[in-house]
Motif scaffolding. Structure first.
Motif, PDB file in Angstrom:
ATOM      1  N   ALA A  53       0.849  -1.199   0.000  1.00 53.05           N
ATOM      2  CA  ALA A  53       0.000   0.000   0.000  1.00 53.05           C
ATOM      3  C   ALA A  53       0.876   1.236   0.000  1.00 53.05           C
ATOM      4  CB  ALA A  53      -0.910  -0.002   1.227  1.00 53.05           C
ATOM      5  N   ASP A  54       0.336   2.316  -0.564  1.00 51.52           N
ATOM      6  CA  ASP A  54       1.103   3.570  -0.577  1.00 51.52           C
ATOM      7  C   ASP A  54       0.809   4.367   0.689  1.00 51.52           C
ATOM      8  OD1 ASP A  54      -1.269   5.006  -0.928  1.00 51.52           O
ATOM      9  OD2 ASP A  54      -1.053   5.110  -3.111  1.00 51.52           O
ATOM     10  N   PHE A  55       1.387   5.570   0.755  1.00 51.42           N
ATOM     11  CA  PHE A  55       1.284   6.375   1.969  1.00 51.42           C
ATOM     12  C   PHE A  55      -0.155   6.812   2.248  1.00 51.42           C
ATOM     13  CE2 PHE A  55       2.243  10.501   4.285  1.00 51.42           C
ATOM     14  CZ  PHE A  55       2.601   9.878   5.455  1.00 51.42           C
ATOM     15  N   ARG A  56      -0.986   6.847   1.176  1.00 56.75           N
ATOM     16  CA  ARG A  56      -2.398   7.182   1.398  1.00 56.75           C
ATOM     17  C   ARG A  56      -3.198   5.966   1.827  1.00 56.75           C
ATOM     18  NH1 ARG A  56      -3.643  11.459  -3.034  1.00 56.75           N
ATOM     19  NH2 ARG A  56      -3.833   9.663  -4.374  1.00 56.75           N
ATOM     20  N   GLY A  57      -2.558   4.798   1.874  1.00 55.41           N
ATOM     21  CA  GLY A  57      -3.258   3.575   2.285  1.00 55.41           C
ATOM     22  C   GLY A  57      -3.921   2.866   1.123  1.00 55.41           C
ATOM     23  N   GLU A  58      -3.681   3.374  -0.089  1.00 50.74           N
ATOM     24  CA  GLU A  58      -4.297   2.706  -1.238  1.00 50.74           C
ATOM     25  C   GLU A  58      -3.501   1.463  -1.618  1.00 50.74           C
ATOM     26  OE1 GLU A  58      -5.019   5.860  -4.086  1.00 50.74           O
ATOM     27  OE2 GLU A  58      -6.387   6.689  -2.571  1.00 50.74           O
ATOM     28  N   VAL A  59      -4.256   0.375  -1.819  1.00 53.37           N
ATOM     29  CA  VAL A  59      -3.621  -0.916  -2.080  1.00 53.37           C
ATOM     30  C   VAL A  59      -3.157  -0.996  -3.525  1.00 53.37           C
ATOM     31  CG1 VAL A  59      -4.104  -3.380  -2.294  1.00 53.37           C
ATOM     32  CG2 VAL A  59      -4.806  -2.137  -0.249  1.00 53.37           C
ATOM     33  N   GLY A  60      -1.899  -1.401  -3.697  1.00 51.02           N
ATOM     34  CA  GLY A  60      -1.358  -1.624  -5.036  1.00 51.02           C
ATOM     35  C   GLY A  60      -1.352  -3.109  -5.317  1.00 51.02           C
ATOM     36  N   ARG A  61      -0.161  -3.681  -5.424  1.00 50.90           N
ATOM     37  CA  ARG A  61      -0.047  -5.086  -5.754  1.00 50.90           C
ATOM     38  C   ARG A  61      -0.447  -5.981  -4.575  1.00 50.90           C
ATOM     39  NH1 ARG A  61       2.480  -8.127  -9.629  1.00 50.90           N
ATOM     40  NH2 ARG A  61       3.481 -10.025  -8.903  1.00 50.90           N
ATOM     41  N   ARG A  62      -1.098  -7.099  -4.912  1.00 53.30           N
ATOM     42  CA  ARG A  62      -1.531  -8.046  -3.873  1.00 53.30           C
ATOM     43  C   ARG A  62      -1.421  -9.455  -4.442  1.00 53.30           C
ATOM     44  NH1 ARG A  62      -6.342  -8.425  -0.050  1.00 53.30           N
ATOM     45  NH2 ARG A  62      -6.553  -6.192  -0.202  1.00 53.30           N
ATOM     46  N   ILE A  63      -0.809 -10.361  -3.700  1.00 54.27           N
ATOM     47  CA  ILE A  63      -0.810 -11.754  -4.150  1.00 54.27           C
ATOM     48  C   ILE A  63      -1.086 -12.695  -2.972  1.00 54.27           C
ATOM     49  CG2 ILE A  63       0.731 -11.576  -6.171  1.00 54.27           C
ATOM     50  CD1 ILE A  63       2.965 -12.713  -4.387  1.00 54.27           C
ATOM     51  N   VAL A  64      -1.655 -13.835  -3.299  1.00 53.79           N
ATOM     52  CA  VAL A  64      -1.869 -14.891  -2.302  1.00 53.79           C
ATOM     53  C   VAL A  64      -1.094 -16.115  -2.772  1.00 53.79           C
ATOM     54  CG1 VAL A  64      -3.575 -16.342  -1.143  1.00 53.79           C
ATOM     55  CG2 VAL A  64      -4.176 -14.011  -1.788  1.00 53.79           C
ATOM     56  N   LEU A  65      -0.220 -16.632  -1.912  1.00 50.01           N
ATOM     57  CA  LEU A  65       0.624 -17.778  -2.276  1.00 50.01           C
ATOM     58  C   LEU A  65       0.272 -18.972  -1.406  1.00 50.01           C
ATOM     59  CD1 LEU A  65       3.968 -15.802  -2.222  1.00 50.01           C
ATOM     60  CD2 LEU A  65       2.878 -16.702  -4.274  1.00 50.01           C
ATOM     61  N   ARG A  66       0.239 -20.132  -2.033  1.00 47.71           N
ATOM     62  CA  ARG A  66       0.130 -21.363  -1.252  1.00 47.71           C
ATOM     63  C   ARG A  66       1.536 -21.698  -0.785  1.00 47.71           C
ATOM     64  NH1 ARG A  66      -4.472 -22.396   0.575  1.00 47.71           N
ATOM     65  NH2 ARG A  66      -3.970 -24.607   0.779  1.00 47.71           N
ATOM     66  N   ILE A  67       1.695 -21.910   0.478  1.00 44.66           N
ATOM     67  CA  ILE A  67       3.031 -22.163   1.020  1.00 44.66           C
ATOM     68  C   ILE A  67       2.860 -23.089   2.227  1.00 44.66           C
ATOM     69  CG2 ILE A  67       2.824 -19.917   2.214  1.00 44.66           C
ATOM     70  CD1 ILE A  67       5.777 -19.666   2.274  1.00 44.66           C
ATOM     71  N   PRO A  68       3.558 -24.206   2.259  1.00 44.49           N
ATOM     72  CA  PRO A  68       3.323 -25.109   3.394  1.00 44.49           C
ATOM     73  C   PRO A  68       3.791 -24.460   4.700  1.00 44.49           C
ATOM     74  CG  PRO A  68       5.117 -25.917   1.997  1.00 44.49           C
ATOM     75  CD  PRO A  68       4.582 -24.694   1.342  1.00 44.49           C
ATOM     76  N   THR A  69       2.869 -24.319   5.647  1.00 40.38           N
ATOM     77  CA  THR A  69       3.240 -23.732   6.938  1.00 40.38           C
ATOM     78  C   THR A  69       3.310 -24.796   8.028  1.00 40.38           C
ATOM     79  OG1 THR A  69       0.920 -23.257   7.445  1.00 40.38           O
ATOM     80  CG2 THR A  69       2.210 -21.487   6.424  1.00 40.38           C
ATOM     81  N   TYR A  70       2.326 -25.688   7.998  1.00 42.17           N
ATOM     82  CA  TYR A  70       2.212 -26.611   9.134  1.00 42.17           C
ATOM     83  C   TYR A  70       3.439 -27.510   9.275  1.00 42.17           C
ATOM     84  CZ  TYR A  70       0.075 -29.022  12.923  1.00 42.17           C
ATOM     85  OH  TYR A  70      -0.167 -29.507  14.176  1.00 42.17           O
ATOM     86  N   GLU A  71       3.958 -27.955   8.112  1.00 43.12           N
ATOM     87  CA  GLU A  71       5.105 -28.860   8.127  1.00 43.12           C
ATOM     88  C   GLU A  71       6.432 -28.097   8.052  1.00 43.12           C
ATOM     89  OE1 GLU A  71       4.561 -31.962   8.623  1.00 43.12           O
ATOM     90  OE2 GLU A  71       2.389 -31.927   8.325  1.00 43.12           O
ATOM     91  N   ALA A  72       6.345 -26.752   7.963  1.00 42.62           N
ATOM     92  CA  ALA A  72       7.554 -25.967   7.689  1.00 42.62           C
ATOM     93  C   ALA A  72       8.608 -26.097   8.792  1.00 42.62           C
ATOM     94  CB  ALA A  72       7.181 -24.505   7.521  1.00 42.62           C
ATOM     95  N   ASP A  73       9.868 -25.992   8.366  1.00 41.11           N
ATOM     96  CA  ASP A  73      10.998 -25.998   9.289  1.00 41.11           C
ATOM     97  C   ASP A  73      11.076 -24.596   9.928  1.00 41.11           C
ATOM     98  OD1 ASP A  73      13.427 -25.927  10.508  1.00 41.11           O
ATOM     99  OD2 ASP A  73      14.623 -26.359   8.713  1.00 41.11           O
ATOM    100  N   ALA A  74      10.879 -24.543  11.252  1.00 38.00           N
ATOM    101  CA  ALA A  74      10.799 -23.258  11.950  1.00 38.00           C
ATOM    102  C   ALA A  74      12.033 -22.389  11.702  1.00 38.00           C
ATOM    103  CB  ALA A  74      10.608 -23.487  13.447  1.00 38.00           C
ATOM    104  N   ALA A  75      13.205 -23.008  11.629  1.00 34.52           N
ATOM    105  CA  ALA A  75      14.444 -22.236  11.504  1.00 34.52           C
ATOM    106  C   ALA A  75      14.577 -21.589  10.120  1.00 34.52           C
ATOM    107  CB  ALA A  75      15.644 -23.148  11.767  1.00 34.52           C
ATOM    108  N   ARG A  76      13.931 -22.143   9.118  1.00 31.66           N
ATOM    109  CA  ARG A  76      14.095 -21.640   7.756  1.00 31.66           C
ATOM    110  C   ARG A  76      12.905 -20.817   7.256  1.00 31.66           C
ATOM    111  NH1 ARG A  76      17.464 -22.542   4.489  1.00 31.66           N
ATOM    112  NH2 ARG A  76      15.943 -22.419   2.807  1.00 31.66           N
ATOM    113  N   PHE A  77      11.802 -20.909   7.986  1.00 32.27           N
ATOM    114  CA  PHE A  77      10.564 -20.340   7.459  1.00 32.27           C
ATOM    115  C   PHE A  77      10.645 -18.819   7.220  1.00 32.27           C
ATOM    116  CE2 PHE A  77       6.230 -18.714   7.640  1.00 32.27           C
ATOM    117  CZ  PHE A  77       5.654 -19.488   6.658  1.00 32.27           C
ATOM    118  N   GLY A  78      11.233 -18.086   8.162  1.00 32.89           N
ATOM    119  CA  GLY A  78      11.336 -16.619   8.028  1.00 32.89           C
ATOM    120  C   GLY A  78      12.096 -16.220   6.769  1.00 32.89           C
ATOM    121  N   ALA A  79      13.167 -16.970   6.467  1.00 28.83           N
ATOM    122  CA  ALA A  79      13.961 -16.675   5.273  1.00 28.83           C
ATOM    123  C   ALA A  79      13.151 -16.938   4.003  1.00 28.83           C
ATOM    124  CB  ALA A  79      15.235 -17.526   5.275  1.00 28.83           C
TER     125      ALA A  79
END
Ligand SMILES: [Zn+2]
Length: 415
Positions: free
Chosen positions: A103-129
């Motif tokens: 979003a820009d400084f006025r709060g208007e939304v620009g680009r938006r994406i939704v990604l499928r990404i495995p979270t439940y099985e994810a390796d905690a140490a690597r997930f943030g990266a």
């Protein structure tokens, strides 16, 4: 306090009031800005000059003469936030899903994406990266350099440690204490805040209508889980480390059905989708809650059955209403909120839940306290979490970064 420091504090406060007024009410002429903020024409003129010099505010189009009949023929320049002054990035993390919204400084939304990404099985140490890498690709695709992003806000289901930037516990993760903020800050060199998604919903309501929700308001999220965002005296209350208002995990009945958090008898174990499905089925209360969200069509089917009087389904929704109602009664006794707002997909079944909910509130707290509380249902989508995250980021920028003073040069870091 020295006189100099004192007057700087006043200037800072004035800059903040001007930024926040333009943010809430949109573009306006200096004279209107003065009327709304109560600041003198000289002060408005000086602050507007500073904010324009710093690229935060821009003079825009001229209002049509008809808007100002008494000054017919004299064009009025209005002031507006400069959308290019900064960007913010909202990151929503839920079960196996990562949503990125710029979003820009006025709060208007620009680009938006939704990604499928495995979270439940994810390796905690690597997930943030991994999340940092997705953000990097997203910004590249949006053609926005990382240095133009002033701040990143991560909203996550479950318990987030706002201080450490970790997800302490979440239904989205099998692991505990997943570091999110640190790895993103390291990879991108940008400040990151991590918070609970229901708290972000409360931020969203607060920006939507500061008059209505600005006192003490509890927002109860109903759906795949039960969460709460708590506004106290106009601010979302996170507690010292972000663990405040875990309403869903307040105990309803000791040693009751198993909750997703691993404890027994939490409000969520009765009132979240999985709790309602379990109570309506032949499953025992000790049955382990599913790791994935209950599909919407199952909930819709159950609601339909309850509407047609199927006894187990009816009883399950009633139990949900009872758990929520007694929980809200305790909250009323503790905090005396002016409003309790019920939100989220679970409110679809409100007609089935409401009678038991109101009965339980009435049974749980004295009338004199209960009568002061407005209980309302708002059909908020999960988008409110993203909107609230963006609003919270911008509010932080206005208050704590940009209003801080012209001795700093915030735009250098904002790109
Ligand atoms: Zn629990």
């Amino acid at each position: 306090m020295s006189e100099k420091a004192d007057s700087e504090l006043v200037r800072r406060q004035n800059r903040r009031v001007v930024l926040e007024t333009l943010r809430h009410a949109g573009p306006m002429a200096r004279i209107e800005l003065g009327r709304r903020t109560g600041l003198s024409p000289a002060t408005i003129s000086s602050i507007a000059g500073q904010l324009i010099d710093r690229g935060l505010v821009q003079p825009i189009d001229e209002a049509p003469a008809s808007e100002m009949p008494q000054k017919r023929g004299r064009p009025i320049t209005r002031l507006d936030l400069n959308p290019a002054a900064a960007h913010v990035l909202a990151v929503k993390l839920s079960i196996d899903e990562l949503e990125l919204v710029l979003a820009d400084f006025r709060g208007e939304v620009g680009r938006r994406i939704v990604l499928r990404i495995p979270t439940y099985e994810a390796d905690a140490a690597r997930f943030g990266a991994t999340v940092a890498q997705e953000i990097r690709s997203f910004l590249q695709a949006a053609k926005v350099p990382a240095r133009a992003v002033a701040r990143i806000g991560v909203a996550v289901q479950g318990l987030a440690d706002t201080h450490l930037g970790t997800v302490v516990w979440s239904p989205a993760f099998g692991a505990r204490n997943v570091p999110i903020g640190g790895p993103i800050e390291q990879a991108l060199g940008l400040p990151v805040s991590v918070a609970n998604d229901a708290n972000m919903m409360a931020e969203g309501l607060l920006s939507l209508d500061p008059q209505r929700y600005g006192g003490t308001t509890a927002v109860v999220f109903m759906g795949y889980g039960v969460g709460m965002g708590l506004v106290i005296d106009g601010h979302v209350y996170h507690g010292p480390t972000g663990g405040a208002a875990e309403f869903g995990h307040m105990n309803h009945i000791p040693r009751g059905p198993l909750c997703r958090c691993g404890r027994q008898g939490c409000i969520e174990a009765y009132a979240a989708d999985y709790g309602i499905v379990r109570a309506a089925s032949e499953m025992a209360g000790s049955a382990r809650p599913s790791e994935t969200a209950v599909p919407e069509e199952i909930m819709l089917g159950l609601e339909e059955a309850a509407r047609h009087g199927e006894p187990r389904a009816r009883a399950a929704f009633e139990k949900a209403g009872e758990a929520l109602g007694f929980g809200i009664a305790r909250l009323i006794a503790l905090l005396s909120p002016s409003r309790v707002v019920l939100a989220g997909p679970g409110t679809r079944a409100m007609a089935l839940i409401e009678p038991a909910l109101h009965r339980s509130i009435a049974d749980g707290v004295v009338d004199e306290l209960r009568r002061n509380v407005a209980i309302e249902v708002v059909p908020l989508s999960t988008d409110m979490i993203v909107k609230g995250t963006i609003d919270g980021l911008l509010r932080h920028l206005d208050r704590d970064v940009l209003a801080a003073g012209d001795n700093r040069q915030p735009l250098e870091t904002l790109g």
